[in-house]
Write an enzyme that holds these catalytic residues in place. Structure first.
Site, mmCIF file in Angstrom:
data_model
loop_
_atom_site.group_PDB
_atom_site.id
_atom_site.type_symbol
_atom_site.label_atom_id
_atom_site.label_comp_id
_atom_site.label_asym_id
_atom_site.label_seq_id
_atom_site.Cartn_x
_atom_site.Cartn_y
_atom_site.Cartn_z
ATOM 1 N N LYS A 1 0.836 -1.207 0.000
ATOM 2 C CA LYS A 1 0.000 0.000 0.000
ATOM 3 C C LYS A 1 0.868 1.253 0.000
ATOM 4 C CE LYS A 1 -2.832 2.669 3.242
ATOM 5 N NZ LYS A 1 -3.986 3.041 2.411
ATOM 6 N N HIS B 1 -27.401 3.767 2.669
ATOM 7 C CA HIS B 1 -26.490 3.847 1.521
ATOM 8 C C HIS B 1 -25.968 2.460 1.203
ATOM 9 C CE1 HIS B 1 -23.421 5.035 -1.245
ATOM 10 N NE2 HIS B 1 -22.497 4.465 -0.508
ATOM 11 N N GLU C 1 -24.497 3.234 -5.385
ATOM 12 C CA GLU C 1 -23.406 3.364 -6.341
ATOM 13 C C GLU C 1 -23.942 3.049 -7.732
ATOM 14 O OE1 GLU C 1 -20.423 2.205 -9.080
ATOM 15 O OE2 GLU C 1 -21.826 0.779 -8.240
ATOM 16 N N HIS D 1 -13.991 6.630 -6.349
ATOM 17 C CA HIS D 1 -12.796 5.792 -6.279
ATOM 18 C C HIS D 1 -11.715 6.260 -7.240
ATOM 19 C CE1 HIS D 1 -16.146 3.231 -4.835
ATOM 20 N NE2 HIS D 1 -15.267 2.993 -3.883
ATOM 21 N N CYS E 1 -20.161 7.357 -3.128
ATOM 22 C CA CYS E 1 -19.743 6.805 -1.839
ATOM 23 C C CYS E 1 -19.101 7.924 -1.024
ATOM 24 C CB CYS E 1 -18.753 5.650 -2.092
ATOM 25 S SG CYS E 1 -18.702 4.417 -0.771
#
Length: 762
Positions: free
Chosen positions: A19, A649, A673, A702, A734
């Site tokens: 990461k 959501h 979404e 994203h 989101c």
């Protein structure tokens, strides 16, 4: 001799090294050579860790720079036109990351990322392959072969892992025209033949071909394709192990058992009942790999229970018995040895990927050398641990169990129907047409993370921490006011994770420091562990939301995580059903909703991002899940006045086939979404008149790319063709936690402008 092998290992590293390297590379702080060096180091460390644990055949090809399905797409040349090099050059790492993350308008005119969705019923996400009717396949990416050479050079016995051709096609979507994906099979198979033959030349003896769709309800034409595909691929001169997981083979059992391959892996954690039948149906020449160690949870394996099955299997199979985790350990944290803050009792109940490899190896050794001293010792320890866990008073709470037992049907119903509630809510909230809002979180800056970390470490007093969070809330409210958003959020600066934040405040949860698993790309999550009965000792969010509401005259949403998502994004208990755990969570959240309403909060959002994720893979098991999942949501949302508006959501939720159950949740407003799928989710509304209000996401959070106003207007007009305008909300897909402030503000400016244009032209 039983053989110990593994289906896959976490790629992120013990300290999330992947990461950190990915994000440094994206920021320009690390060059490609540096990124590749990190990858090589991680692969070497992971192979060595598995070998040291006793795994005899190591998976290769389970490492991915972003996602294993995306890696296959590059390997096969399945690269959408918008990402192709104009000179026809082969893809690069930049191509891979562009496909995953999109390309900003300042670069090559901009290109939106590929759609991302759940990997079966897990919390991992894959990049959906895009197929065109004239799709051509060509070997375009050498990563698998390079990594085989890497592992062999280090002296490892390797088992390359590839996604099977039918599973790969199943996971993709058609673009441009609707056609049968099976039509692409004859074009794709030569590449698999090339790959298998090249692996054979590299000296590979076994290859693992993952076909998890064999645990699904498959159309007959897909079933028919299996035998033909593997008849063709059997010509490659190496042995093939078909790996199935996440469920039982059921009606595909005979098909899977008789495929012309050399071995079959089955998941005995999710589907233990399939064992006797598969043992009877398996041809006498085939290896049977039994997945007896849970690859998706963190609990220590009951070794004695697993050995009962393995001993029986060994009597029948002899050397054809392999021992494995149920699925890839991608879904497990890396190494329990890193945990230095857990109490000894709880830690003794747990096992992460390294420990699961040790369990697999120990089980194989217990079959091969049952009298070995280490086998006898470890089995005795396992028996003691299982007994202590089964009898621990930390787990069972009579008061919680009594409250669950007392639940009545009326407890999960709003007092009146939606039509009556919405009239009161519209009068009280006085919102414009196409009201704008966000999903909840705003960018988590380094200053926010440092303040939380300093407070946890005792370096920051509670008063200073509260003031730091209040400052962030003031900043978030001011920005939203200036942008002209209609319903505001407090930004969730105090929350590290939408599940962990609540789980930290509920009895029955425990937390790890290093229990990270990959969600997608560089996004890692640290699921909380449910170890006992669940309850809420005190209010969890009320003071933060009250403070935020005091800064504005506009409606401020209370933000909670729903019971199903809390459950799905935690490592659950194995000693009670998911249904029972969901009800315990629902009662705890119900108490919080009531407290928020009492504090003057008019809108409460209860996120159920993982609602669809909980669906069983087999449709026959859907009704029971949908019944208890919708009941759990209603249970936590129903004890409020008509004037209080309940939102929920859902992200990445392809719910066209469960739209009736979504409606049965009876949320006043649902946000979903939809942008990556170009509003495809809204097709459900052509056949089902969804009764309540809905906010289809108008841009993909994203991706760092900032969408234009025109793009969002187009999506909203498309949505308005299926949903009455008076019931439409305008919002992102989101939460905005992972984005930076400049791109967040720029996108929201365009979103508000899009809503205003629709109001002007409505």
């Amino acid at each position: 001799m039983a053989l110990a092998h593994n289906l896959g290992f976490p790629r992120i590293g013990r300290d999330r090294e992947l990461k950190k390297a990915q994000e440094a590379y994206w920021k320009g702080e690390l060059d490609e050579a540096g990124l590749c060096a990190v990858g090589r180091g991680l692969r070497a460390a992971h192979w060595q860790a598995q070998k040291a644990a006793g795994i005899e055949l190591l998976p290769v090809g389970d490492f991915a720079w972003y996602d294993q399905v995306l890696t296959h797409s590059l390997t096969f040349g399945v690269i959408p036109e918008r990402f192709r090099a104009k000179d026809g050059a082969k893809p690069t790492l930049q191509t891979l990351f562009a496909m995953a993350r999109g390309v900003s308008d300042s670069c090559c005119g901009g290109a939106h990322a590929q759609e991302m969705t759940k990997w079966f019923d897990t919390n991992y996400h894959y990049l959906v392959p895009e197929f065109t009717a004239d799709q051509q396949f060509a070997l375009s990416w050498e990563q698998l072969f390079e990594e085989v050479e890497e592992a062999k050079a280090l002296g490892h016995a390797v088992k390359p892992v590839v996604i099977g051709p039918l599973t790969y096609l199943w996971l993709g979507k058609t673009k441009g025209a609707d056609f049968d994906k099976l039509e692409l099979l004859d074009r794709l198979l030569p590449l698999y033949d090339q790959i298998l033959n090249r692996l054979a030349v590299q000296g590979v003896e076994w290859v693992q071909i993952d076909e998890p769709i064999l645990a699904l309800d498959l159309p007959q034409d897909w079933k028919n394709a299996y035998e033909r595909v593997y008849n063709i691929l059997q010509r490659a001169p190496l042995k093939k192990l078909i790996a199935t997981y996440f469920g039982g083979l059921e009606d595909n059992l005979g098909l899977a058992a008789n495929l012309p391959v050399d071995g079959l892996h089955i998941d005995l954690v999710r589907a233990p009942d399939q064992y006797p039948t598969i043992l009877d149906r398996l041809p006498a020449y085939k290896v049977l790999s039994l997945g007896v160690v849970n690859g998706r949870n963190v609990w220590r394996c009951d070794l004695e229970k697993a050995l009962e099955v393995l001993r029986h299997a060994h009597e029948r199979l002899g050397d054809r018995l392999w021992v494995a985790p149920s699925c890839s350990l991608l879904h497990s944290p890396v190494d329990l040895a890193r945990e230095d803050k857990l109490d000894d009792e709880l830690k003794s109940w747990l096992a992460f990927a390294v420990q699961k490899c040790q369990e697999v190896a120990l089980l194989a050794k217990a079959i091969n050398q049952p009298e070995a001293a280490d086998v006898v010792t470890v089995l005795a320890q396992s028996r003691a641990v299982q007994h202590r866990r089964a009898t621990s008073p930390r787990i069972h709470k009579p008061a919680v169990q009594a409250r669950v037992a007392a639940i009545k049907p009326a407890d999960s119903q709003r007092a009146t129907a939606f039509e009556q509630r919405i009239a009161k809510q519209r009068a009280g909230l006085d919102l414009p047409a196409f009201p704008t809002t966000t999903i909840g979180s705003f960018p988590q800056t380094s200053a926010i993370r440092l303040a939380r970390q300093s407070f946890k470490q005792g370096k920051l007093t509670e008063a200073d921490y509260v003031e730091a969070m209040h400052s962030e809330i003031r900043h978030a409210v001011e920005i939203q006011e200036n942008l002209g958003l209609d319903v505001l959020v407090h930004g969730e600066a105090e929350r590290n994770d939408m599940v962990e934040y609540f789980a930290e405040q509920l009895d029955g949860y425990v937390f790890t420091r290093f229990g990270w698993v990959q969600s997608y790309g560089s996004r890692c999550v640290k699921p909380a562990v449910i170890f006992g009965d669940l309850s809420r000792p005190k209010a969890m969010t009320v003071e933060w939301i009250k403070y935020a509401q005091g800064l504005t005259r506009k409606a401020m949403k209370g933000m909670l995580t729903g019971p199903v998502t809390m459950l799905m994004w935690s490592f659950p208990r194995e000693d009670v059903t998911r249904e029972v755990q969901a009800r315990q969570l629902a009662l705890a959240i119900r108490d919080e909703v009531v407290d928020l309403e009492a504090a003057g909060i008019k809108i409460v959002q209860i996120d159920e991002a993982a609602f669809r994720e909980g669906l069983p893979l087999r449709r026959s098991a859907w009704p029971h899940y949908l019944e208890w999942a919708t009941e759990a949501f209603r249970l936590c949302a129903s004890d409020v006045r008509d004037e209080t508006q309940i939102h929920t959501h859902m992200c990445y939720s392809e719910f066209n086939d469960v739209i009736e159950s979504i409606a049965a949740m009876d949320a006043d407003v649902i946000t979903i979404e939809t942008s990556r799928s170009d509003m495809e989710l809204l097709e459900a509304f052509e056949r089902f008149d969804y009764p309540n209000e809905i906010g289809p996401g108008v841009y993909d959070i994203h991706s760092p790319r900032v969408p234009t106003k025109e793009e969002m207007v187009k999506l909203l007009r498309k949505a308005a063709q299926r949903i009455p305008a008076e019931r439409l909300w305008v919002n992102p897909d989101c939460g905005l936690k992972t984005r930076a402030w400049p791109e967040t503000e720029a996108a929201l400016v365009n979103m508000v402008a899009a809503a205003r244009e629709l109001r002007a032209t409505a």
